[in-house]
Design a protein around this motif. Structure first.
Motif, short mmCIF file in Angstrom:
data_model
loop_
_atom_site.label_atom_id
_atom_site.label_comp_id
_atom_site.label_asym_id
_atom_site.label_seq_id
_atom_site.Cartn_x
_atom_site.Cartn_y
_atom_site.Cartn_z
N PHE A 8 0.92 -1.29 -0.03
CA PHE A 8 -0.01 -0.06 -0.04
C PHE A 8 0.85 1.20 0.11
O PHE A 8 1.88 1.57 0.61
N GLY A 9 0.40 2.20 -0.83
CA GLY A 9 0.98 3.53 -0.68
C GLY A 9 2.21 3.86 -1.46
O GLY A 9 2.58 4.75 -1.71
N VAL A 10 2.72 2.82 -1.98
CA VAL A 10 3.83 2.84 -2.89
C VAL A 10 3.72 2.99 -4.26
O VAL A 10 2.63 2.21 -5.03
N VAL A 18 -1.57 1.77 -4.77
CA VAL A 18 -3.01 0.98 -4.17
C VAL A 18 -3.05 1.43 -2.67
O VAL A 18 -2.11 1.41 -2.03
N ALA A 19 -4.20 1.63 -2.72
CA ALA A 19 -4.70 2.12 -1.05
C ALA A 19 -5.28 0.79 -0.33
O ALA A 19 -5.68 -0.01 -0.80
N PRO A 20 -5.16 1.11 0.75
CA PRO A 20 -5.48 0.09 1.81
C PRO A 20 -7.07 -0.07 1.54
O PRO A 20 -7.79 0.89 1.40
N GLY A 21 -7.62 -1.40 1.72
CA GLY A 21 -8.78 -1.90 1.33
C GLY A 21 -9.18 -2.26 0.04
O GLY A 21 -10.32 -2.43 -0.41
N ALA A 22 -8.34 -1.81 -0.77
CA ALA A 22 -8.27 -2.10 -2.25
C ALA A 22 -8.75 -3.72 -2.48
O ALA A 22 -9.41 -3.91 -3.79
N PHE A 23 -8.29 -4.41 -1.86
CA PHE A 23 -8.71 -5.83 -2.06
C PHE A 23 -9.90 -6.63 -1.21
O PHE A 23 -10.19 -7.73 -1.30
N ALA A 24 -10.36 -5.84 -0.27
CA ALA A 24 -11.40 -6.43 0.66
C ALA A 24 -12.49 -6.91 -0.14
O ALA A 24 -12.87 -7.97 0.18
N ARG A 25 -12.93 -6.17 -1.12
CA ARG A 25 -14.52 -6.78 -1.56
C ARG A 25 -14.15 -7.87 -2.53
O ARG A 25 -14.85 -8.91 -2.40
N SER A 26 -13.07 -7.95 -3.42
CA SER A 26 -12.58 -9.10 -4.10
C SER A 26 -12.41 -10.21 -3.38
O SER A 26 -12.72 -11.71 -3.59
N LEU A 27 -11.50 -10.11 -2.28
CA LEU A 27 -11.08 -11.22 -1.37
C LEU A 27 -12.32 -11.79 -0.65
O LEU A 27 -12.47 -13.09 -0.41
N ALA A 28 -13.40 -11.13 -0.23
CA ALA A 28 -14.54 -11.47 0.39
C ALA A 28 -15.31 -12.25 -0.66
O ALA A 28 -15.94 -13.43 -0.36
N GLY A 59 -2.25 -4.52 7.01
CA GLY A 59 -1.81 -3.01 7.17
C GLY A 59 -1.02 -2.71 6.18
O GLY A 59 -0.61 -1.40 5.68
N HIS A 60 -0.04 -3.62 5.69
CA HIS A 60 0.92 -3.29 4.74
C HIS A 60 0.76 -3.58 3.39
O HIS A 60 1.29 -2.81 2.62
N GLY A 61 -0.19 -4.40 3.01
CA GLY A 61 -0.56 -4.76 1.68
C GLY A 61 -1.23 -6.28 1.37
O GLY A 61 -1.69 -6.72 2.26
N LEU A 62 -1.14 -6.58 0.22
CA LEU A 62 -1.66 -8.00 -0.18
C LEU A 62 -0.65 -8.90 0.10
O LEU A 62 0.33 -9.33 -0.80
#
Length: 96
Positions: A8-10, A18-28, A59-62
């Motif tokens: 995240f953030g790089v 990529v922002a935090p939370g970017a993967f939450a919906r697809s992972l769910a 908190g760091h990424g995927l």
């Protein structure tokens, strides 16, 4: 093998961040379906070379953990050797 497929953030080489939370919906959605995305060689859907065994956002990424099918797929053996020799030394994501 395991590591962060996205941090995240790089700003990456394509100038994406990529922002935090970017993967939450697809992972769910994938978890509800009981699957993970395919482990591909160079983002090529015609070249699956293994399976992701674990994938989560922290908190760091995927974070990902996967297995290469070196006994069954020649390209996976090539990828494994390239990883051992640190010719291939990173992970990346594809997205829409």
């Amino acid at each position: 093998f395991e590591g962060y497929a996205s941090v995240f953030g790089v700003v990456d080489s394509a100038r994406d961040r990529v922002a935090p939370g970017a993967f939450a919906r697809s992972l769910a959605e994938m978890k509800a379906q009981g699957r993970l995305p395919p482990l591909l060689w160079q983002h090529d859907t015609a070249q699956p070379i293994g399976a992701w065994r674990e994938m989560y956002e922290d908190g760091h990424g995927l974070f990902v953990k996967g297995d290469l099918f070196v006994g069954e797929i020649a390209r996976a053996r090539e990828a494994y050797k390239l990883m051992q020799e640190q010719v291939v030394n990173g992970l990346s994501i594809g997205y829409r």
